[in-house]
Design an enzyme around this catalytic site. Structure first.
Site, PDB file in Angstrom:
ATOM      1  N   VAL A 111       1.151  -1.607   0.071  1.00 23.47           N
ATOM      2  CA  VAL A 111       0.261  -0.074  -0.460  1.00 23.47           C
ATOM      3  C   VAL A 111       0.710   1.039  -0.040  1.00 23.47           C
ATOM      4  O   VAL A 111       1.029   2.176  -0.671  1.00 23.47           O
ATOM      5  CB  VAL A 111      -1.117   0.191   1.782  1.00 23.47           C
ATOM      6  CG1 VAL A 111      -1.650   1.222   1.243  1.00 23.47           C
ATOM      7  CG2 VAL A 111      -1.794  -1.657   1.314  1.00 23.47           C
ATOM      8  N   ASP A 163       4.175  -4.053   8.496  1.00 22.04           N
ATOM      9  CA  ASP A 163       5.044  -4.695   9.565  1.00 22.04           C
ATOM     10  C   ASP A 163       5.699  -6.712  10.667  1.00 22.04           C
ATOM     11  O   ASP A 163       6.547  -6.703  10.649  1.00 22.04           O
ATOM     12  CB  ASP A 163       4.619  -4.258  11.036  1.00 22.04           C
ATOM     13  CG  ASP A 163       4.450  -2.255  10.760  1.00 22.04           C
ATOM     14  OD1 ASP A 163       4.458  -1.768  11.095  1.00 22.04           O
ATOM     15  OD2 ASP A 163       2.694  -2.181  11.079  1.00 22.04           O
ATOM     16  N   GLY A 186       5.931  -8.656   8.020  1.00 21.85           N
ATOM     17  CA  GLY A 186       6.725  -8.546   7.487  1.00 21.85           C
ATOM     18  C   GLY A 186       7.910  -8.218   7.429  1.00 21.85           C
ATOM     19  O   GLY A 186       9.009  -8.958   7.007  1.00 21.85           O
ATOM     20  N   HIS A 197       6.432   3.724  10.075  1.00 23.32           N
ATOM     21  CA  HIS A 197       6.138   3.435  11.106  1.00 23.32           C
ATOM     22  C   HIS A 197       6.978   3.281  12.384  1.00 23.32           C
ATOM     23  O   HIS A 197       7.808   2.261  11.966  1.00 23.32           O
ATOM     24  CB  HIS A 197       5.441   2.161  11.308  1.00 23.32           C
ATOM     25  CG  HIS A 197       3.996   1.857  11.924  1.00 23.32           C
ATOM     26  ND1 HIS A 197       3.851   2.525  13.033  1.00 23.32           N
ATOM     27  CD2 HIS A 197       3.543   0.935  12.272  1.00 23.32           C
ATOM     28  CE1 HIS A 197       2.839   2.514  13.531  1.00 23.32           C
ATOM     29  NE2 HIS A 197       2.017   1.060  12.813  1.00 23.32           N
ATOM     30  N   ASP A 226      -0.459   6.248  16.317  1.00 20.53           N
ATOM     31  CA  ASP A 226      -0.626   6.103  15.076  1.00 20.53           C
ATOM     32  C   ASP A 226      -1.344   4.881  15.607  1.00 20.53           C
ATOM     33  O   ASP A 226      -2.470   4.145  15.043  1.00 20.53           O
ATOM     34  CB  ASP A 226       0.150   5.240  14.007  1.00 20.53           C
ATOM     35  CG  ASP A 226      -0.122   5.181  12.732  1.00 20.53           C
ATOM     36  OD1 ASP A 226      -0.799   5.788  12.283  1.00 20.53           O
ATOM     37  OD2 ASP A 226       0.070   3.603  12.444  1.00 20.53           O
ATOM     38  N   SER A 274     -29.366  22.404  11.082  1.00 25.80           N
ATOM     39  CA  SER A 274     -30.104  22.933  11.573  1.00 25.80           C
ATOM     40  C   SER A 274     -30.182  23.208  13.088  1.00 25.80           C
ATOM     41  O   SER A 274     -29.292  22.487  13.635  1.00 25.80           O
ATOM     42  CB  SER A 274     -31.609  22.239  11.389  1.00 25.80           C
ATOM     43  OG  SER A 274     -31.646  20.756  12.392  1.00 25.80           O
TER      44      SER A 274
HETATM   45  N1  LIG Z   1      -0.682   0.688   4.903  1.00 28.22           N
HETATM   46  C1  LIG Z   1      -0.951   2.173   4.330  1.00 28.22           C
HETATM   47  O1  LIG Z   1      -1.519   3.242   4.559  1.00 28.22           O
HETATM   48  C2  LIG Z   1      -0.037   2.950   5.814  1.00 28.22           C
HETATM   49  C3  LIG Z   1      -0.156   3.901   6.419  1.00 28.22           C
HETATM   50  C4  LIG Z   1       0.914   5.104   6.668  1.00 28.22           C
HETATM   51  C5  LIG Z   1       1.811   4.076   7.576  1.00 28.22           C
HETATM   52  N2  LIG Z   1       2.564   2.803   6.644  1.00 28.22           N
HETATM   53  C6  LIG Z   1       3.578   1.783   6.984  1.00 28.22           C
HETATM   54  O2  LIG Z   1       4.123   1.548   6.046  1.00 28.22           O
HETATM   55  C7  LIG Z   1       4.516   0.807   6.500  1.00 28.22           C
HETATM   56  C8  LIG Z   1       4.320  -0.651   5.111  1.00 28.22           C
HETATM   57  O3  LIG Z   1       2.615  -1.327   5.303  1.00 28.22           O
HETATM   58  P1  LIG Z   1       1.650  -1.096   4.225  1.00 28.22           P
HETATM   59  O4  LIG Z   1       0.830  -1.335   4.439  1.00 28.22           O
HETATM   60  O5  LIG Z   1       2.035  -0.856   2.777  1.00 28.22           O
HETATM   61  O6  LIG Z   1       2.471  -2.874   4.020  1.00 28.22           O
HETATM   62  P2  LIG Z   1       1.597  -4.046   2.923  1.00 28.22           P
HETATM   63  O7  LIG Z   1       1.126  -3.323   1.708  1.00 28.22           O
HETATM   64  O8  LIG Z   1       0.864  -4.548   4.131  1.00 28.22           O
HETATM   65  O9  LIG Z   1       2.726  -4.508   2.902  1.00 28.22           O
HETATM   66  C9  LIG Z   1       3.620  -4.703   2.283  1.00 28.22           C
HETATM   67  C10 LIG Z   1       4.431  -5.272   1.340  1.00 28.22           C
HETATM   68  O10 LIG Z   1       5.135  -6.620   2.284  1.00 28.22           O
HETATM   69  C11 LIG Z   1       4.667  -7.619   2.379  1.00 28.22           C
HETATM   70  N3  LIG Z   1       3.907  -8.399   2.860  1.00 28.22           N
HETATM   71  C12 LIG Z   1       2.849  -8.782   3.837  1.00 28.22           C
HETATM   72  N4  LIG Z   1       2.653  -9.489   4.900  1.00 28.22           N
HETATM   73  C13 LIG Z   1       3.963  -9.964   4.623  1.00 28.22           C
HETATM   74  C14 LIG Z   1       4.938 -11.772   5.431  1.00 28.22           C
HETATM   75  N5  LIG Z   1       4.035 -11.709   6.532  1.00 28.22           N
HETATM   76  N6  LIG Z   1       5.706 -11.995   5.453  1.00 28.22           N
HETATM   77  C15 LIG Z   1       6.123 -11.291   4.329  1.00 28.22           C
HETATM   78  N7  LIG Z   1       5.838 -10.574   3.478  1.00 28.22           N
HETATM   79  C16 LIG Z   1       4.471  -9.447   3.914  1.00 28.22           C
HETATM   80  C17 LIG Z   1       3.959  -8.038   0.434  1.00 28.22           C
HETATM   81  O11 LIG Z   1       4.551  -8.818  -0.338  1.00 28.22           O
HETATM   82  P3  LIG Z   1       3.603  -9.570  -1.071  1.00 28.22           P
HETATM   83  O12 LIG Z   1       2.681  -9.079  -1.716  1.00 28.22           O
HETATM   84  O13 LIG Z   1       4.753 -10.249  -2.188  1.00 28.22           O
HETATM   85  O14 LIG Z   1       2.884 -10.492  -0.102  1.00 28.22           O
HETATM   86  C18 LIG Z   1       3.173  -6.403   0.460  1.00 28.22           C
HETATM   87  O15 LIG Z   1       4.199  -5.992  -0.951  1.00 28.22           O
HETATM   88  C19 LIG Z   1       4.581  -0.233   7.533  1.00 28.22           C
HETATM   89  O16 LIG Z   1       5.191  -0.197   8.299  1.00 28.22           O
HETATM   90  C20 LIG Z   1       2.840   0.363   7.904  1.00 28.22           C
HETATM   91  O17 LIG Z   1       2.950   0.633   9.351  1.00 28.22           O
HETATM   92  C21 LIG Z   1       1.369   1.961   6.500  1.00 28.22           C
END
Ligand SMILES: NC(=O)c1ccc[n+]([C@@H]2O[C@H](COP(=O)([O-])OP(=O)(O)OC[C@H]3O[C@@H](n4cnc5c(N)ncnc54)[C@H](OP(=O)(O)O)[C@@H]3O)[C@@H](O)[C@H]2O)c1
Length: 350
Positions: free
Chosen positions: A40, A100, A102, A124, A208, A270
């Site tokens: 994401v 996190d 991952g 994060h 957060d 209102s």
């Molecule tokens: N989501 C948000 O909008 C947001 C906002 C602010 C901060 N953050 C922070 O940004 C960081 C990334 O968050 P995100 O939400 O972007 O992550 P995510 O979409 O849940 O995962 C990112 C990548 O991690 C891999 N992954 C997920 N779970 C895994 C696991 N158990 N083992 C190994 N690989 C795994 C996935 O690859 P595959 O597709 O190959 O599985 C995916 O490409 C985190 O620290 C989060 O707290 C996120």
């Protein structure tokens, strides 16, 4: 830095006026930013930086949906798209943007790739602050920095494309090179932040985890369900219950709050609504305050992180999550929501 009065408290913030994109490009001129994880946040930040002229490579395991998306977004295997390990080796700034859970799994692979003077970047404070649970303890000869957008990665990208931005906090945990702050601010500007405000890794993760479990997501869904169920129990139709609980909020009232604040929204409703809402607001605040106290304690104690790591490290976490989201999607309330949305004039082509 600009000093801004936040309701009587002065804080220093950074925008592209204090730190122009040209300066960010200059600071990052000799850097290669390796974005590990293309879920994401990964795409939002990587594409914004690339559009802003920063050298960006992506590290993503091959074959999965995230890898496929990176290919579709123009990252080229062997040129700008690598395995996480290879990207970490090639990068000088390593953005740990896996989920996190991952990040914990990948850490033993990434740690040996970090070279003296590199920067390890997070969005994060999770992995660093709960190091006893994650095992993420960086070497001393690198910078450890954070820029945390206060919004979904999707809007990090869509706001950027629309000429706007998502606000982000920033922090330096470890400054080995003496350049950690300028690197952090440059990255914050390069990913298209609205404005940047200072925090610590600890405050970022505590606020957060509280925010998303609270008002932003958990509390929001919970209070909506409670009100919808109450109206249904008392004989109101799904259409009426959904409109009075969700649709009026998302299509009208919350937009007014975003535009000009809560009092502005109140002022444009209102007098009947104003009187009742002013009276009931404090009762709801006091009713949920003890739940928020328990939530914050659960964050500080590490209980929330333990739950996240256990659930999201399971090999079938995606399937389990999908089952839970499907159950939510299939609730009468959200099915009613789908029907209501389908009736919006723009959906009917009117
Ligand atoms: N989501 C948000 O909008 C947001 C906002 C602010 C901060 N953050 C922070 O940004 C960081 C990334 O968050 P995100 O939400 O972007 O992550 P995510 O979409 O849940 O995962 C990112 C990548 O991690 C891999 N992954 C997920 N779970 C895994 C696991 N158990 N083992 C190994 N690989 C795994 C996935 O690859 P595959 O597709 O190959 O599985 C995916 O490409 C985190 O620290 C989060 O707290 C996120």
């Amino acid at each position: 830095m600009a000093k801004i009065n936040f309701g009587g408290v002065w804080e220093e913030v950074i925008t592209s006026e204090e730190f122009p994109l040209a300066k960010a490009q200059d600071v990052l001129r000799n850097e290669t930013v390796a974005v590990l994880g293309y879920g994401v946040q990964g795409p939002g930040q990587a594409l914004n930086m690339r559009d802003n002229g920063i050298r960006v490579i992506v590290g993503q395991r091959e074959g999965g949906p995230s890898w496929q998306r990176a290919v579709e977004d123009g990252f080229i295997l062997g040129e700008t798209l690598f395995s996480p390990e290879e990207a970490a080796r090639r990068g000088t700034i390593i953005q740990h943007l896996r989920s996190d859970a991952g990040q914990k799994t990948l850490w033993p692979v990434i740690k040996p790739c970090l070279m003296e003077g590199n920067a390890l970047y997070f969005s994060h404070g999770f992995s660093i602050i709960y190091k006893d649970l994650t095992g993420v303890i960086p070497p001393e000869n690198i910078d450890v920095i954070l820029v945390a957008p206060k919004g979904s990665g999707r809007t990090v990208r869509s706001n950027f494309l629309a000429g706007s931005g998502i606000n982000a906090s920033y922090a330096v945990f470890q400054d080995y090179t003496g350049r950690a702050t300028e690197r952090t601010l440059a990255l914050g500007i390069a990913i298209g932040s609205g404005y940047l405000f200072s925090t610590t890794f600890k405050n970022e993760v505590y606020s957060d985890l509280t925010g998303e479990r609270g008002v932003l997501m958990g509390c929001l869904a919970g209070v909506m369900e409670a009100q919808y169920n109450l109206l249904r129990k008392n004989g109101h139709t799904p259409s009426e219950a959904f409109n009075e609980t969700v649709e009026e909020l998302t299509q009208s009232l919350i937009r007014l709050v975003a535009e000009n604040g809560m009092d502005w929204m109140y002022a444009n409703c209102s007098t009947t609504a104003q009187r009742g809402a002013l009276d009931w607001k404090n009762r709801f605040r006091d009713a949920v305050a003890p739940v928020f106290d328990t939530l914050y304690e659960s964050v500080v104690s590490g209980r929330e992180v333990q739950i996240v790591l256990e659930a999201n490290s399971a090999s079938d976490y995606r399937q389990r999550l999908e089952r839970e989201l499907e159950a939510m999607r299939n609730m009468e309330m959200w099915q009613a929501g789908a029907a209501v949305r389908s009736l919006r004039p723009e959906k009917r082509g009117k």
